[in-house]
Every structure is written in structure tokens, then in C-alpha cells.
Design a protein around this motif. Structure first.
Motif, mmCIF file in Angstrom:
data_model
loop_
_atom_site.group_PDB
_atom_site.id
_atom_site.type_symbol
_atom_site.label_atom_id
_atom_site.label_comp_id
_atom_site.label_asym_id
_atom_site.label_seq_id
_atom_site.Cartn_x
_atom_site.Cartn_y
_atom_site.Cartn_z
ATOM 1 N N TYR A 39 55.158 22.674 44.731
ATOM 2 C CA TYR A 39 56.062 23.747 45.499
ATOM 3 C C TYR A 39 57.437 23.061 45.590
ATOM 4 C CZ TYR A 39 57.596 27.470 48.545
ATOM 5 O OH TYR A 39 58.251 28.643 49.029
ATOM 6 N N ASN A 42 58.928 23.275 42.076
ATOM 7 C CA ASN A 42 59.537 24.532 41.735
ATOM 8 C C ASN A 42 60.618 24.883 42.511
ATOM 9 O OD1 ASN A 42 57.151 24.845 39.900
ATOM 10 N ND2 ASN A 42 55.866 25.718 41.279
ATOM 11 N N ARG A 43 60.723 24.653 43.724
ATOM 12 C CA ARG A 43 61.813 24.961 44.591
ATOM 13 C C ARG A 43 63.222 24.123 43.849
ATOM 14 N NH1 ARG A 43 63.055 22.064 50.194
ATOM 15 N NH2 ARG A 43 63.286 20.450 48.698
ATOM 16 N N SER A 64 61.540 34.067 40.911
ATOM 17 C CA SER A 64 60.406 33.506 41.122
ATOM 18 C C SER A 64 59.945 32.346 40.271
ATOM 19 C CB SER A 64 59.197 34.422 41.604
ATOM 20 O OG SER A 64 58.775 35.053 40.401
ATOM 21 N N ASN A 69 51.724 27.411 43.195
ATOM 22 C CA ASN A 69 52.564 27.094 44.161
ATOM 23 C C ASN A 69 53.904 27.878 43.889
ATOM 24 O OD1 ASN A 69 51.621 24.567 46.048
ATOM 25 N ND2 ASN A 69 51.143 24.053 44.029
ATOM 26 N N ILE A 71 57.342 30.067 44.191
ATOM 27 C CA ILE A 71 58.276 30.291 45.146
ATOM 28 C C ILE A 71 59.076 31.496 44.693
ATOM 29 C CG2 ILE A 71 59.616 28.518 43.926
ATOM 30 C CD1 ILE A 71 61.152 27.825 46.626
ATOM 31 N N HIS A 72 59.654 32.385 45.736
ATOM 32 C CA HIS A 72 60.372 33.313 45.347
ATOM 33 C C HIS A 72 61.808 33.140 46.005
ATOM 34 C CE1 HIS A 72 56.812 35.815 44.193
ATOM 35 N NE2 HIS A 72 56.209 34.830 44.960
ATOM 36 N N LYS A 105 58.035 25.776 53.594
ATOM 37 C CA LYS A 105 57.895 26.884 52.513
ATOM 38 C C LYS A 105 58.817 27.805 52.574
ATOM 39 C CE LYS A 105 53.072 26.007 51.115
ATOM 40 N NZ LYS A 105 51.709 26.719 51.093
ATOM 41 N N GLU A 106 59.539 27.921 53.790
ATOM 42 C CA GLU A 106 60.125 29.270 54.008
ATOM 43 C C GLU A 106 61.456 29.005 54.555
ATOM 44 O OE1 GLU A 106 57.979 33.131 54.767
ATOM 45 O OE2 GLU A 106 56.454 31.652 55.578
ATOM 46 N N TYR A 124 64.296 31.593 50.714
ATOM 47 C CA TYR A 124 63.167 31.360 49.850
ATOM 48 C C TYR A 124 61.798 31.458 50.550
ATOM 49 C CZ TYR A 124 63.589 26.302 50.506
ATOM 50 O OH TYR A 124 63.749 25.165 51.230
ATOM 51 N N THR A 125 60.716 31.914 50.011
ATOM 52 C CA THR A 125 59.629 32.222 50.534
ATOM 53 C C THR A 125 58.307 31.855 49.651
ATOM 54 O OG1 THR A 125 59.047 34.425 50.158
ATOM 55 C CG2 THR A 125 60.415 33.828 52.238
ATOM 56 N N ASN A 126 56.989 31.519 50.232
ATOM 57 C CA ASN A 126 55.986 31.275 49.273
ATOM 58 C C ASN A 126 55.187 32.786 49.025
ATOM 59 O OD1 ASN A 126 55.060 32.068 51.707
ATOM 60 N ND2 ASN A 126 53.216 30.518 51.477
#
Length: 648
Positions: A39, A42-43, A64, A69, A71-72, A105-106, A124-126
Motif C-alpha cells: 500500500y 503504491n501510494r 487509483s 492494496n 489506493i485511490h 491508509k486514509e 487518498y483512501t483505500n
């Protein structure tokens, strides 16, 4: 030379002051679970090209990345941005986020920690939030100064409301000529303030109605918490609102100043005319006008003299129930302070009435408890609270400032406590992460000190009888204050227990002997304290099982049954709230000590419960402490009744 140096120095300090105000609004929010594995990778990959992608897509970008994992990300800049300014702002907000929210994560942020940046947003969030209205969590940043120098708060309120409504209407009306279609910045001249600036922006993936709702929630939150402050900002994942008395975010370079709505005109003056035919009228005027002027001066002197004693709307008075001196508030003043008890200022509602936030003319924030008219129980609560709180002063008890009992109105005025009540944090998944173990320990210790004062250290001996999370208020530093003494009972100093046929309080927090037989003592409050402590440790509400029959089986298990089962099985980690942020100051052993204390406090046998003074000794002891071994505890279910909360 000396004057020039003083002026230059003063100017420098003023500029620094304005810069400091701009820094006040730096805000971000970290929430959600902590991430592991890909995660974070990816972030970082997604954020590395985000500033360029936002600029290349007209100021708004969503994307995204990842599978398991995923991420948006949603990001934007202020409308009318310069490309480099937008990139710089986003680079700063990304750095701030990585630094302050390294493992969650957020997160979202609307502003950076750099005073010269424009406005930009990163969220950003999951899970995907694109096209969805996101109201929680939120950030709020008030300026520290208050509007006390502007005496006509009613006029200011009218002009401020008009400005906000105009800005909100413009911001929530979609401008399809721009990707950033929801935006407005206004500059308004008030009667007593030359320049007031306001700015609003929504993410462009919303509908106009969702944008309007989001911004209105921001405005309402500012009024609810910080009305009377000299500016402030409120941010939510989907929108942002800020107002101030100076320019910010380079948003007002091309904004034209407008006048606030004019005040109502006075009735037109009488035209006496200049024609000779009105010669007689002029003679009458010559006689009458001086007489009227003298009368006005006379009345003015009388009013001025009266105003010296009553202009503030606050008088020193005597408690009508025990003769203690305290402040009596004028009803008109309280109505003005709360905007006529408007829904926007309502903080909460209880069995006896509603509580509103108010601002006095001097800028002081207050909480105004307006009891329900015609309620006999409310009248008893009013008398009880006035009687007790006028004689109690402790940092862990809410402070009663005064009262108002005009006509059929019965109102209590308290100090304003900005962070609402403890239940709003414990039972909210977004806010619970703010309760680190340091904060939780401090709250538990503070409540214990407040109870010790009530039971042993004040000039009275008082049993609260309704101690629960919703009656623990939290100040700006998250320090607790015990509130709501409407059901409290006063004991003689040599009295240890009492009995009543009218059981009052809240099932789930009531001691068994009180709920069943009406017997109460200081140990009844200790039982309630134990329930509250275990709720804080576990993050679980002590539910009434008869009211929870529709829930999943694991959720039906009562708090005490759950805690005792895990305790006896040695599964201590499963008792602890998984959302509680770790602390370097509070060890696992200290958390285990809290659970041990909680179990002792909720013993069914009154004599096996500790006194609150023993509890405080255990809490304050840093060495290994020997405590009694708790016996099994069970959850007390409420008798069959339409409500789990009784008042009497």
C-alpha cells in the motif's frame, strides 16, 4: 530616527502576525487503519507524478493504483491557479502528509504548512470516493482572537450570514466553463469592518446539491464551535470553507469588493416646507422641537444612568434556593447570544431540554441549557443543579456561570467546552483514533479526581447518580469535566448511603443494587465509573441486550461478559480497542492495570468495589501495585420498559 525605527519594527511585527494567522490554518487529517506491504509503495508511486497530472488535467485529477492494496487519490488546485504555484502547493501537501500520516491508509488536507501557498487539496483512501459526498472526518481551525471590539454582534451576525450565503450560493452553482466548477471568493465591506474575505470550494465530482450541503455543514460547524472568533477555516474531504479579515491563498487579486446589505432605513423625516403659507407651522416647530430635544436629552440621561447597572444583561443575584451569590443572565441577552436558540447553535438535547452554544457581547463562549417548558422534572433538575454547582469548584467539574428564570423560562449558563462529550469520541470510528492511550489515561484520571472531589473533598458530599460517557465533557486540551448534576443527591457528611423509590439514570451504567432496590451510595458512582473505564479501554458500548436482539451474535455479548471472558482466558489483547493509537508513555502493563481497576469497580457486591480514592491511588502509582483479585462480573439488563434511560 527613533520614530522611524519604531514604526518599521511595528510594521514588521504586524506582518509576522498576519503570517502567523495564515499558518494557523495548516491542517490535515489522518484516519483509517495502518497499512503494511505494498500500500505504501503504491501510494508513493501515485503521489510522485500527482502534481504534474493535476496541472495537465485542468486542475483536478483522480486515479487509483494496485490490486490487493489498492489506493485511490483525488487532488485539485484553486480555480485560477498558476501552473507552478499549483505544483508547489501539491508538493508541499504531499510532503506534509507523508511526514504527519506516514502509515495510515486514509488522509485529506486542503492547505499546507507554507504561508505563501495557494489552496490545493489531496485526499487518498483505500476505497473509491469519486462522485461520493464525504463529510467526515473534518478539520476546523479558528483564529485565536475574538470579535469583542465589535459591539453590535447582531448587526455583524446579519452581515456575516448574508456574506456566507452569497458565497455559498455562488460556489455551489456549477460553472461548466471550468473543470473546477464549484468555487467562489468574495470580499465584503461590513458596517464596522472594512474588509471581510470568504472563500469556498468543492471537489468537482460532486452534484450541486451535495456541494451545497457540504459547504453548509462547514459553515454550521464553525458557528457551532467557534462563533465569535475572528475568522477560521473548516475542511472536509469534499469541500473547504474559510473566512478572515485579510487576504489568503492569493484568492482575491481580481475580486471586487461589495457592500454588506444595508441596514433598515429610519422613517423619513417630516418635511416642514419653506413656503410662506407654512409660516405658522414653522412657529410651531420653533416651539415644539426644542421641547422634544430637551425631552430626548432627559430620557437619554435616565437611560444612561440605568444602563450603568443593567447594560451588560448580567446582574449579580442570589440563588433563590439557598441564598448563594451568583450571576443572573437576561433572557434577551441569551436569546441574542444563541441566535434566538437557532438549530444551527444546538449542541445537543437531553431528557430535560436542549443545550445551545452562545457568544456574549464580550466574545465569551457559553453553553446555554434551556429546560423544556412545563416539565416538573425539568424544574427539579434546574433547582438541583443551581443548588449544587454554585457551591462546587473543581477543574474536573463543568463550571456553572449563572442562570435565568424569567417567566416560564428556566435556563442554566455554563462555560463552553469545545470538544463535546466523551461518547462522541469513544463510539465514533473516525474520532476514536484521536484518543491515544495518553489521552485515555488522562481522561480516566481526571474523571476520578472529579468524583473524589464530589465524594470526599468538597464542603458537601454528593452522589452524581448519572455518570456516563455522554456526561463527561472534553475541553480544548481533551481534559475531562463531569457534567449534568440534575439527578445528583446531596448527603450529610456522616451519611454513607440512601434509598429512593424513584430510580433515575441510565441502564447499563447503573449499579445493580440501585437499579433493583433503589439503594445508592458513593459506590454506585464507582460502578458507573468502571463501566465508562471499560468502554474507553475496549471501544465498545455497554449495550442493553434487550434492545439489541437484531444484531449479530458476537455483537449481542454484553461489555462486562466480554471483558470478563477475555480476562479469565488470558486473552488481554482482544479486550483492547484496536483503533487506539499507541503511546510511548503508557505501557501495556498500565493498560492491564486499567482493565483490572475497571473489573474491581463493577463488582456486583458493593463491599468488593473500591472507593474512588483507592482508584486514584492505583492510577497515580507508577510502581507495581497490589490490588484485590476481581470476581466474575455479569451484565445487568434493563427491566422491560420503553426506554433504557429513566429520569426521576
Amino acid at each position: 530616527m527613533g520614530k522611524s525605527w519604531v514604526m518599521n519594527t511595528s510594521l514588521l511585527f504586524f506582518i509576522l502576525f498576519l503570517q502567523t494567522l495564515k499558518h494557523v490554518h495548516a491542517s490535515y487529517k489522518c484516519y483509517g487503519d495502518f497499512f503494511t506491504g505494498n500500500y505504501g509503495i503504491n501510494r508513493d508511486n501515485l503521489l510522485s507524478t500527482l502534481p504534474s497530472n493535476v496541472v495537465n488535467n485542468g486542475g483536478f485529477y483522480n486515479a487509483s493504483l494496485g490490486r490487493n492494496n489498492r489506493i485511490h487519490v483525488v487532488a485539485l488546485c484553486i480555480r485560477g491557479y498558476e501552473a507552478q504555484a499549483c505544483k508547489t502547493c501539491l508538493e508541499h501537501v504531499i510532503d506534509d502528509t507523508k511526514s504527519n500520516c506516514p502509515h495510515q491508509k486514509e488522509t485529506f488536507s486542503w492547505v499546507t504548512e507554507e504561508a505563501n501557498d495557494v489552496l490545493c487539496n489531496l485526499h487518498y483512501t483505500n476505497h473509491s470516493t469519486f462522485g461520493k459526498l464525504e463529510l467526515l472526518p473534518f478539520t476546523i481551525n479558528p483564529n485565536s482572537k475574538v470579535l469583542e471590539s465589535y459591539k453590535n454582534m447582531t448587526l455583524f451576525s446579519q452581515e456575516w450570514t448574508a456574506m456566507v450565503n452569497r458565497t455559498l450560493e455562488a460556489a455551489s452553482t456549477a460553472d461548466t466553463s471550468s473543470v473546477l466548477k464549484y468555487y467562489s471568493a468574495t470580499r465584503t465591506e461590513f458596517t464596522e469592518i472594512p474588509d471581510v474575505y470568504a472563500m469556498m470550494q468543492c471537489t468537482p465530482d460532486l452534484s450541486p446539491s451535495d456541494c451545497n450541503r457540504c459547504l453548509r455543514e462547514c459553515v454550521n460547524e464553525f458557528q457551532r464551535q467557534y462563533w465569535g472568533r475572528l475568522g477560521g477555516g473548516v475542511g472536509r474531504p469534499s469541500c473547504y470553507f474559510r473566512w478572515d479579515l485579510f487576504e489568503f491563498y492569493k484568492a482575491f487579486d481580481n475580486v471586487t469588493k461589495v457592500l454588506a446589505p444595508p441596514r433598515q432605513c429610519s422613517p423619513p423625516a417630516l418635511d416642514c416646507g419653506r413656503d410662506e403659507k407654512h409660516f405658522e407651522g414653522r412657529h410651531i416647530a420653533i416651539i415644539v422641537v426644542p421641547a422634544i430635544i430637551n425631552l430626548i436629552i432627559f430620557v437619554g440621561l435616565i437611560c444612561s444612568w440605568k444602563r450603568k447597572t443593567s447594560d451588560t444583561g448580567i446582574k449579580e443575584s442570589y440563588n433563590p434556593y439557598d441564598g448563594q451569590s451568583m450571576l443572573r443572565f437576561d433572557f434577551v441577552m441569551l436569546r441574542t447570544a444563541t441566535h434566538d436558540f437557532s438549530p444551527e447553535t444546538k449542541l445537543g438535547e437531553g431528557g430535560f431540554g436542549s443545550v445551545y452554544k452562545g457568544v456574549l457581547p464580550n466574545g465569551q463562549e457559553i453553553a446555554v441549557k434551556r429546560l423544556t417548558k412545563g416539565s416538573g422534572q425539568g424544574d427539579m433538575e434546574f433547582r438541583n443543579e443551581v443548588l449544587l454547582l454554585t457551591r462546587l469548584q473543581h477543574r474536573n467539574l463543568v463550571k456553572l456561570l449563572g442562570f435565568c428564570n424569567e417567566g416560564d423560562e428556566e435556563i442554566l449558563v455554563y462555560e463552553f467546552v469545545p470538544n463535546s462529550s466523551l461518547d462522541h469520541f469513544i463510539f465514533d470510528e473516525h474520532k476514536r483514533c484521536l484518543l491515544t492511550w495518553d489521552v485515555r489515561y488522562r481522561i480516566i484520571e481526571g474523571v476520578a479526581r472529579g468524583l473524589l472531589y464530589l465524594h470526599e473533598d468538597s464542603q458537601l458530599r454528593i452522589i452524581h447518580r448519572d455518570l456516563k460517557a455522554s456526561n463527561i465533557l472534553l475541553d480544548a486540551e481533551m481534559k475531562p469535566k463531569v457534567a449534568d448534576f440534575g439527578m445528583a443527591r446531596l448527603f450529610n457528611m456522616d451519611q454513607t448511603r440512601g434509598q429512593t423509590s424513584r430510580v433515575v439514570g441510565t441502564y447499563g451504567y447503573m449499579a445493580p443494587e440501585y437499579a433493583t432496590y433503589g439503594q445508592f451510595s458513593a459506590k454506585s458512582d464507582v460502578y458507573s465509573f468502571g463501566i465508562m473505564l471499560l468502554e474507553m479501554i475496549s471501544g465498545r458500548r455497554n449495550k442493553n441486550l434487550k434492545e439489541e436482539e437484531g444484531e449479530e451474535e458476537e455483537e449481542q455479548e454484553g461489555l462486562l461478559d466480554f471483558v470478563w471472558k477475555k480476562w479469565s482466558e488470558g486473552k488481554y489483547a482482544e479486550m483492547i480497542d484496536p483503533l487506539a493509537a499507541p503511546s510511548t508513555n503508557i505501557s501495556v502493563d498500565q493498560v492491564m492495570k486499567l482493565i483490572h481497576i475497571g473489573l474491581l469497580c463493577v463488582q456486583e457486591d458493593v463491599f468488593k468495589r473500591p472507593t474512588i480514592s483507592s482508584v486514584l491511588i492505583w492510577l497515580e502509582s507508577h510502581a507495581a501495585t497490589t490490588m484485590p483479585v476481581p470476581t466474575p462480573v455479569t451484565f445487568l439488563t434493563a427491566p422491560s420498559s420503553p426506554s433504557s434511560s429513566l429520569h426521576g
